[in-house]
Design a protein around this motif. Structure first.
Motif, PDB file in Angstrom:
ATOM      1  N   TRP A 253       0.799  -1.222   0.000  1.00  0.00           N
ATOM      2  CA  TRP A 253       0.000   0.000   0.000  1.00  0.00           C
ATOM      3  C   TRP A 253       0.836   1.279   0.000  1.00  0.00           C
ATOM      4  N   VAL A 254       0.358   2.230  -0.800  1.00  0.00           N
ATOM      5  CA  VAL A 254       0.794   3.623  -0.724  1.00  0.00           C
ATOM      6  C   VAL A 254      -0.203   4.338   0.190  1.00  0.00           C
ATOM      7  N   VAL A 255       0.294   5.024   1.226  1.00  0.00           N
ATOM      8  CA  VAL A 255      -0.576   5.812   2.104  1.00  0.00           C
ATOM      9  C   VAL A 255       0.111   7.154   2.363  1.00  0.00           C
ATOM     10  N   ASN A 256      -0.566   8.240   2.012  1.00  0.00           N
ATOM     11  CA  ASN A 256       0.002   9.589   2.124  1.00  0.00           C
ATOM     12  C   ASN A 256      -0.968  10.529   2.831  1.00  0.00           C
ATOM     13  N   SER A 257      -0.427  11.595   3.402  1.00  0.00           N
ATOM     14  CA  SER A 257      -1.273  12.611   4.034  1.00  0.00           C
ATOM     15  C   SER A 257      -0.546  13.948   4.026  1.00  0.00           C
ATOM     16  N   ILE A 258      -1.271  15.006   3.662  1.00  0.00           N
ATOM     17  CA  ILE A 258      -0.711  16.358   3.670  1.00  0.00           C
ATOM     18  C   ILE A 258      -1.713  17.302   4.317  1.00  0.00           C
ATOM     19  N   GLY A 259      -1.222  18.359   4.968  1.00  0.00           N
ATOM     20  CA  GLY A 259      -2.149  19.327   5.533  1.00  0.00           C
ATOM     21  C   GLY A 259      -1.515  20.286   6.506  1.00  0.00           C
ATOM     22  N   ARG A 260      -2.367  21.017   7.208  1.00  0.00           N
ATOM     23  CA  ARG A 260      -1.941  22.000   8.208  1.00  0.00           C
ATOM     24  C   ARG A 260      -2.493  21.585   9.566  1.00  0.00           C
ATOM     25  N   VAL A 261      -1.633  21.652  10.588  1.00  0.00           N
ATOM     26  CA  VAL A 261      -2.041  21.296  11.954  1.00  0.00           C
ATOM     27  C   VAL A 261      -1.496  22.342  12.923  1.00  0.00           C
ATOM     28  N   THR A 262      -2.005  22.309  14.149  1.00  0.00           N
ATOM     29  CA  THR A 262      -1.471  23.141  15.221  1.00  0.00           C
ATOM     30  C   THR A 262      -0.896  22.224  16.293  1.00  0.00           C
ATOM     31  N   HIS A 263       0.375  22.431  16.620  1.00  0.00           N
ATOM     32  CA  HIS A 263       1.046  21.587  17.610  1.00  0.00           C
ATOM     33  C   HIS A 263       1.853  22.476  18.548  1.00  0.00           C
ATOM     34  N   ASP A 264       1.603  22.329  19.850  1.00  0.00           N
ATOM     35  CA  ASP A 264       2.265  23.171  20.858  1.00  0.00           C
ATOM     36  C   ASP A 264       2.113  24.653  20.522  1.00  0.00           C
ATOM     37  N   GLY A 265       0.944  25.024  20.031  1.00  0.00           N
ATOM     38  CA  GLY A 265       0.659  26.417  19.718  1.00  0.00           C
ATOM     39  C   GLY A 265       1.287  26.921  18.432  1.00  0.00           C
ATOM     40  N   ARG A 266       1.903  26.038  17.660  1.00  0.00           N
ATOM     41  CA  ARG A 266       2.566  26.461  16.425  1.00  0.00           C
ATOM     42  C   ARG A 266       1.769  25.967  15.221  1.00  0.00           C
ATOM     43  N   ASP A 267       1.650  26.811  14.215  1.00  0.00           N
ATOM     44  CA  ASP A 267       0.954  26.479  12.982  1.00  0.00           C
ATOM     45  C   ASP A 267       1.949  25.789  12.058  1.00  0.00           C
ATOM     46  N   LEU A 268       1.706  24.523  11.750  1.00  0.00           N
ATOM     47  CA  LEU A 268       2.674  23.727  10.998  1.00  0.00           C
ATOM     48  C   LEU A 268       2.043  23.143   9.735  1.00  0.00           C
ATOM     49  N   LEU A 269       2.815  23.146   8.656  1.00  0.00           N
ATOM     50  CA  LEU A 269       2.448  22.434   7.435  1.00  0.00           C
ATOM     51  C   LEU A 269       3.248  21.135   7.426  1.00  0.00           C
ATOM     52  N   VAL A 270       2.581  20.028   7.098  1.00  0.00           N
ATOM     53  CA  VAL A 270       3.273  18.742   7.154  1.00  0.00           C
ATOM     54  C   VAL A 270       2.819  17.838   6.018  1.00  0.00           C
ATOM     55  N   ALA A 271       3.788  17.142   5.423  1.00  0.00           N
ATOM     56  CA  ALA A 271       3.518  16.189   4.346  1.00  0.00           C
ATOM     57  C   ALA A 271       4.205  14.876   4.696  1.00  0.00           C
ATOM     58  N   VAL A 272       3.442  13.786   4.655  1.00  0.00           N
ATOM     59  CA  VAL A 272       3.993  12.463   4.952  1.00  0.00           C
ATOM     60  C   VAL A 272       3.653  11.526   3.799  1.00  0.00           C
ATOM     61  N   LEU A 273       4.670  10.870   3.246  1.00  0.00           N
ATOM     62  CA  LEU A 273       4.502   9.939   2.139  1.00  0.00           C
ATOM     63  C   LEU A 273       5.038   8.569   2.545  1.00  0.00           C
ATOM     64  N   SER A 274       4.348   7.516   2.107  1.00  0.00           N
ATOM     65  CA  SER A 274       4.821   6.169   2.418  1.00  0.00           C
ATOM     66  C   SER A 274       4.450   5.206   1.300  1.00  0.00           C
ATOM     67  N   ASP A 275       5.271   4.170   1.145  1.00  0.00           N
ATOM     68  CA  ASP A 275       5.034   3.156   0.120  1.00  0.00           C
ATOM     69  C   ASP A 275       5.598   1.832   0.627  1.00  0.00           C
ATOM     70  N   GLY A 276       4.791   0.783   0.601  1.00  0.00           N
ATOM     71  CA  GLY A 276       5.289  -0.530   0.992  1.00  0.00           C
ATOM     72  C   GLY A 276       4.664  -1.100   2.237  1.00  0.00           C
ATOM     73  N   SER A 277       3.581  -0.517   2.729  1.00  0.00           N
ATOM     74  CA  SER A 277       2.899  -1.071   3.899  1.00  0.00           C
ATOM     75  C   SER A 277       2.128  -2.330   3.496  1.00  0.00           C
TER      76      SER A 277
END
Length: 304
Positions: A253-277
């Motif tokens: 499986w390819v499983v990916n996720s991208i977006g904007r989150v708030t962590h410890d009061g900080r506005d963060l953009l994050v992209a996670v890509l994976s292949d081979g699950s």
């Protein structure tokens, strides 16, 4: 997936010692103010406490924050099947960090790119999306509808149109899927971070109204797609687009996720890509663990 952190109460040994010193000096002053004949014998040998008895506070170490190293170390500690890559950016400071290299197929995260490309093309032409295009865009982003993606991929001009838009967006390592296969678009985590900056940043090829429109759709994904980078969010205001795809050749499986989150009061953009699950859930678990590790490490380094 929102969470709160409660700061534990801390004791202050230096303040406690200072309070004891004040009480001792007050007792001595009272004793010395009495006439010799009225001084209690039990305190005859009391001596004033020298101010030097209070220890000097230990200097704080000089900060040696290395956000990139911290993110790499945290991400490397996540057990995962197959290949993975993660990139995260703090919007306030502009500091970013990544882990993992190589290209991955997008699966359905390409849908955010397709809509960004369509909005950019319409902006260049001085036009807005038609009501039909808006309805199709909502299906594509909120429900991750593949037929809607087929329609809008054709509308942007297929691979050539998406590649042209991505060149304008500054995506240098993304190649659109050929023959209508938008889900086989090749990309990197750092390029997906650039796409997120187009969607959420002020220095963007898209104007404010179009950015707000795309953000709104990414903030209303269907409940069964509420996973991925949202695992790293702490205030419930995340926006995202996920992608998942079993590879026909391997069954992995390819499983990916991208977006904007708030962590410890900080506005963060994050992209996670994976292949081979081995299966979809394993891929989701990997993506969420990587999102939490990378955002947590960056937030700690920047907050100090």
């Amino acid at each position: 997936m929102a969470g709160t952190h409660r700061t534990p109460q801390r004791r202050h040994p230096v303040r406690t010692l200072a309070a004891a010193l004040v009480l001792a000096l007050a007792a001595v002053a009272l004793y010395l103010s009495q006439a010799p004949s009225s001084r209690p014998a039990a305190v005859a040998n009391v001596q004033p406490v020298a101010a030097s008895a209070s220890p000097s506070p230990t200097p704080s170490p000089t900060p040696t924050a290395d956000p990139a190293a911290a993110v790499r170390t945290a991400a490397a500690g996540v057990a995962a099947q197959g290949g993975v890559s993660v990139a995260v950016l703090d919007t306030a400071s502009g500091v970013s960090a990544s882990y993992g290299t190589g290209s991955f197929v997008t699966a359905s995260i390409a849908k955010a790119d397709i809509l960004a490309a369509l909005l950019w093309q319409r902006q260049q032409a001085g036009r807005e999306l038609t009501s039909s295009e808006q309805a199709t865009a909502a299906l594509m982003i909120e429900q991750s509808d593949n037929d809607a993606a087929d329609t809008l991929y054709t509308a942007v001009g297929g691979a050539a149109g998406l590649d042209a838009a991505n060149q304008a967006f500054g995506l240098t390592a993304t190649t659109a899927g050929a023959d209508g296969h938008w889900g086989l678009t090749e990309t990197t985590a750092t390029d997906q971070l650039r796409l997120l900056q187009v969607v959420f940043g002020t220095d963007s090829a898209l104007d404010a109204g179009r950015r707000t429109y795309l953000q709104g759709l990414m903030g209303q994904v269907a409940a069964d797609q509420d996973w991925g980078v949202s695992a790293a969010d702490q205030d419930g205001a995340y926006t995202l687009k996920n992608g998942w795809l079993p590879r026909s050749a391997t069954g992995l499986w390819v499983v990916n996720s991208i977006g904007r989150v708030t962590h410890d009061g900080r506005d963060l953009l994050v992209a996670v890509l994976s292949d081979g699950s081995a299966d979809e859930q394993s891929g989701i678990d990997t993506v969420e663990s990587l999102a939490e590790a990378a955002t947590g490490a960056l937030a700690i380094e920047l907050t100090g």
